[in-house]
Design a protein around this motif. Sequence first.
Motif, short mmCIF file in Angstrom:
data_model
loop_
_atom_site.label_atom_id
_atom_site.label_comp_id
_atom_site.label_asym_id
_atom_site.label_seq_id
_atom_site.Cartn_x
_atom_site.Cartn_y
_atom_site.Cartn_z
N GLN A 101 0.82 -1.20 0.00
CA GLN A 101 0.00 0.00 0.00
C GLN A 101 0.86 1.25 0.00
OE1 GLN A 101 -3.40 0.03 -0.44
NE2 GLN A 101 -2.87 2.18 -0.85
N ARG A 104 1.88 1.74 -3.52
CA ARG A 104 0.75 2.27 -4.31
C ARG A 104 0.55 3.75 -4.03
NH1 ARG A 104 -1.88 -2.61 -2.11
NH2 ARG A 104 -1.54 -4.30 -3.61
N ASP A 105 0.68 4.13 -2.78
CA ASP A 105 0.51 5.53 -2.42
C ASP A 105 1.58 6.42 -3.06
OD1 ASP A 105 -1.67 4.83 -0.90
OD2 ASP A 105 -0.60 4.90 1.02
N GLN A 106 2.70 5.83 -3.45
CA GLN A 106 3.76 6.56 -4.13
C GLN A 106 3.54 6.63 -5.64
OE1 GLN A 106 7.16 4.37 -2.71
NE2 GLN A 106 7.17 5.43 -0.72
#
Length: 262
Positions: A101, A104-106
């Motif tokens: 996650q 993904r947030d990056q």
Amino acid sequence: MASAPVTITQIRNATLRIDYAGTRFLVDPMLAERHSFPGFPGTLNSEESNPLVHLPLPIAEIVDVDAVILTHLHPDHWDQPARDALPGNIPVFTQNEADAQAIRDQGFTDVRVLGADTTFGDIRLTRTSGRHGTEAHYAVLADRLGEVCGVVFSHPGEKTLYLAGDTIWNADVAEALAAHSPDVAVLNAGYAMVQGMEGGIIMGTGDVLNVHEAAPGALLIASHMEAINHCALTRANLRKFAADKGFGHMLLTPGDGETVVL
């Protein structure tokens, strides 16, 4: 037609490019310029700026890969220059959903969690466990050390390759060696040290010897050396130790930019 050989290119620190069964993997990319971030506080030689050495290859060449494997997210294994250089749609494998996650947030869109039977094409990638230091280290630094993993690469037509990750010798490593009988084991062997505490948070000479004794037929390749402030063990000293203990012929210590052909 004969398949291309398996190769391991030591980039710098724990950053490796592994060509395996026709697929190119980038492991734990730290692509920052030399001396671009401070030494890790509370560790050996923390006054030194990291990384200690330059990258041996152009970044464009380093990131020309099919997939990325992140054993954990410490900044000497995954940094902003690596995030900037890699395409957002490249497959990225992480050790758990929390790390996935975070990636993904990056901005990365194809993030996968390693498991006991993960596949990428016809290659099996098996997550293994490890311990980033002793119990004494975790008693005071658990949040900083965190969870780490290793990976076993396997394919019917290739040698089995075990990448131990940031771990010391422990039951997890012994179990991985027993379960997978690797032909090759890559060990993070720079013996990184925390000030005022005994032992390393990655492997040192004794850990490498334990791996050899547990898997005497495996070729050992030492990585994560001579690039970050808190690593105390040099390639030359590890080679001397292995020679003195009678297993120098089973150990390679590739320099930055050097490729080992298996």
